[in-house]
Design an enzyme around this catalytic site. Structure first.
Site, PDB file in Angstrom:
ATOM      1  N   ASP A  55       0.830  -1.201   0.000  1.00 42.50           N
ATOM      2  CA  ASP A  55       0.000   0.000   0.000  1.00 42.50           C
ATOM      3  C   ASP A  55       0.868   1.256   0.000  1.00 42.50           C
ATOM      4  O   ASP A  55       2.008   1.233   0.477  1.00 42.50           O
ATOM      5  CB  ASP A  55      -0.918   0.017   1.221  1.00 42.50           C
ATOM      6  CG  ASP A  55      -1.956  -1.089   1.187  1.00 42.50           C
ATOM      7  OD1 ASP A  55      -2.415  -1.431   0.082  1.00 42.50           O
ATOM      8  OD2 ASP A  55      -2.308  -1.613   2.259  1.00 42.50           O
ATOM      9  N   TYR A 104       6.038  -8.986   8.381  1.00 41.11           N
ATOM     10  CA  TYR A 104       5.754  -7.553   8.497  1.00 41.11           C
ATOM     11  C   TYR A 104       6.008  -7.091   9.926  1.00 41.11           C
ATOM     12  O   TYR A 104       5.760  -7.836  10.883  1.00 41.11           O
ATOM     13  CB  TYR A 104       4.288  -7.252   8.170  1.00 41.11           C
ATOM     14  CG  TYR A 104       3.867  -7.518   6.750  1.00 41.11           C
ATOM     15  CD1 TYR A 104       3.927  -6.521   5.788  1.00 41.11           C
ATOM     16  CD2 TYR A 104       3.377  -8.769   6.378  1.00 41.11           C
ATOM     17  CE1 TYR A 104       3.521  -6.761   4.479  1.00 41.11           C
ATOM     18  CE2 TYR A 104       2.965  -9.017   5.073  1.00 41.11           C
ATOM     19  CZ  TYR A 104       3.036  -8.006   4.128  1.00 41.11           C
ATOM     20  OH  TYR A 104       2.636  -8.248   2.838  1.00 41.11           O
ATOM     21  N   ASP A 119      -6.469   2.027   7.695  1.00 44.37           N
ATOM     22  CA  ASP A 119      -5.158   2.616   7.944  1.00 44.37           C
ATOM     23  C   ASP A 119      -5.293   4.134   7.885  1.00 44.37           C
ATOM     24  O   ASP A 119      -6.409   4.663   7.983  1.00 44.37           O
ATOM     25  CB  ASP A 119      -4.105   2.083   6.959  1.00 44.37           C
ATOM     26  CG  ASP A 119      -4.371   2.488   5.504  1.00 44.37           C
ATOM     27  OD1 ASP A 119      -5.361   3.227   5.242  1.00 44.37           O
ATOM     28  OD2 ASP A 119      -3.600   2.080   4.626  1.00 44.37           O
ATOM     29  N   ARG A 126      -3.944  -4.664   7.303  1.00 41.75           N
ATOM     30  CA  ARG A 126      -4.954  -3.658   7.660  1.00 41.75           C
ATOM     31  C   ARG A 126      -6.220  -4.323   8.206  1.00 41.75           C
ATOM     32  O   ARG A 126      -6.838  -3.824   9.149  1.00 41.75           O
ATOM     33  CB  ARG A 126      -5.315  -2.804   6.445  1.00 41.75           C
ATOM     34  CG  ARG A 126      -4.261  -1.791   6.063  1.00 41.75           C
ATOM     35  CD  ARG A 126      -4.758  -0.930   4.918  1.00 41.75           C
ATOM     36  NE  ARG A 126      -4.791  -1.630   3.659  1.00 41.75           N
ATOM     37  CZ  ARG A 126      -5.655  -1.368   2.673  1.00 41.75           C
ATOM     38  NH1 ARG A 126      -6.591  -0.450   2.832  1.00 41.75           N
ATOM     39  NH2 ARG A 126      -5.597  -2.024   1.537  1.00 41.75           N
TER      40      ARG A 126
END
Length: 234
Positions: free
Chosen positions: A56, A84, A98, A190
């Protein structure tokens, strides 16, 4: 960082490049920039360039770029496990899950303890069902979901199966906490953040995200765009 073994033939035959995507760039932006730099450096009119897994715009970290004949390896690379790190903020939600969109709801987090956070993280480990964010690049009838979302359309998104191999909570400093997650292909961090808030009967959103690994490929070996440009002597 990767050793410089760049040449025109090398890129055409196939090259796997590890790029450190910075915040604000889309994954397509990076692909387009890399493609233009290669064409400029070696006077190549046409060169295949693609990426193995979208990040993203507000996420940073490892973006794998494949060139030439190695674009055929994209599906194989995308199927690898990913790691992550990031931060989840409790007590508020956003439509995009987000910070791409503004906070739309505020919640009282005074009753949430560190134990609650640790226990909730454990609930995600294993095979889970999750709904992708409406603000995502998934196509429905030929159109990206985020395009529908920006028009305010209501869309029923089906849940998808994904696997969370580990979910480590770090540095709890309410309303924030940091994490490290190892997961399978197709996992939306997310969505994990949004679901985390729901598990707590509260709200949450993703406030920072970095992709550190894809399989054995590691962020520590990645070039920034500027570093890649210098390697091409541009």
């Amino acid at each position: 960082m990767q050793a410089n073994t760049f040449s025109k033939q090398n890129f055409e035959d196939g090259k796997i490049l590890l790029l450190h995507k910075e915040i604000g760039w889309t994954s397509f932006d990076v692909v387009k920039k890399v493609k233009n730099l290669i064409r400029q450096a070696y006077q190549i009119k046409k060169i295949k360039v693609g990426h193995a897994g979208t990040l993203d715009p507000l996420a940073s970290g490892l973006l794998i770029i494949c060139t030439g004949k190695f674009t055929k390896k994209i599906s194989e690379i995308q199927s690898k496990r990913k790691v992550y790190t990031g931060q989840i903020t409790l007590g508020s939600t956003t439509p995009s899950y987000d910070l791409e969109t503004s906070v739309d709801k505020i919640f009282d987090i005074s009753n949430i303890s560190k134990t609650d956070i640790l226990e909730t993280a454990n609930k995600f480990i294993g095979v889970i069902q999750q709904k992708p964010p409406i603000y995502s690049a998934i196509k429905v009838k030929g159109e990206r979901l985020y395009e529908k979302a920006r028009r305010g359309e209501s869309i029923d998104i089906k849940s998808r199966e994904t696997t969370i191999f580990s979910f480590e909570v770090k540095d709890i400093d309410l309303p924030h906490f940091k994490f490290q997650i190892e997961c399978s292909k197709g996992t939306y961090i997310r969505s994990i953040a949004d679901d985390f808030g729901k598990y707590l009967k509260n709200g949450a959103h993703l406030s920072q995200l970095t992709r550190n690994q894809i399989g054995d490929y590691d962020l520590s070996r990645a070039f920034t765009i500027n570093e890649f440009k210098k390697q091409l002597n541009l």
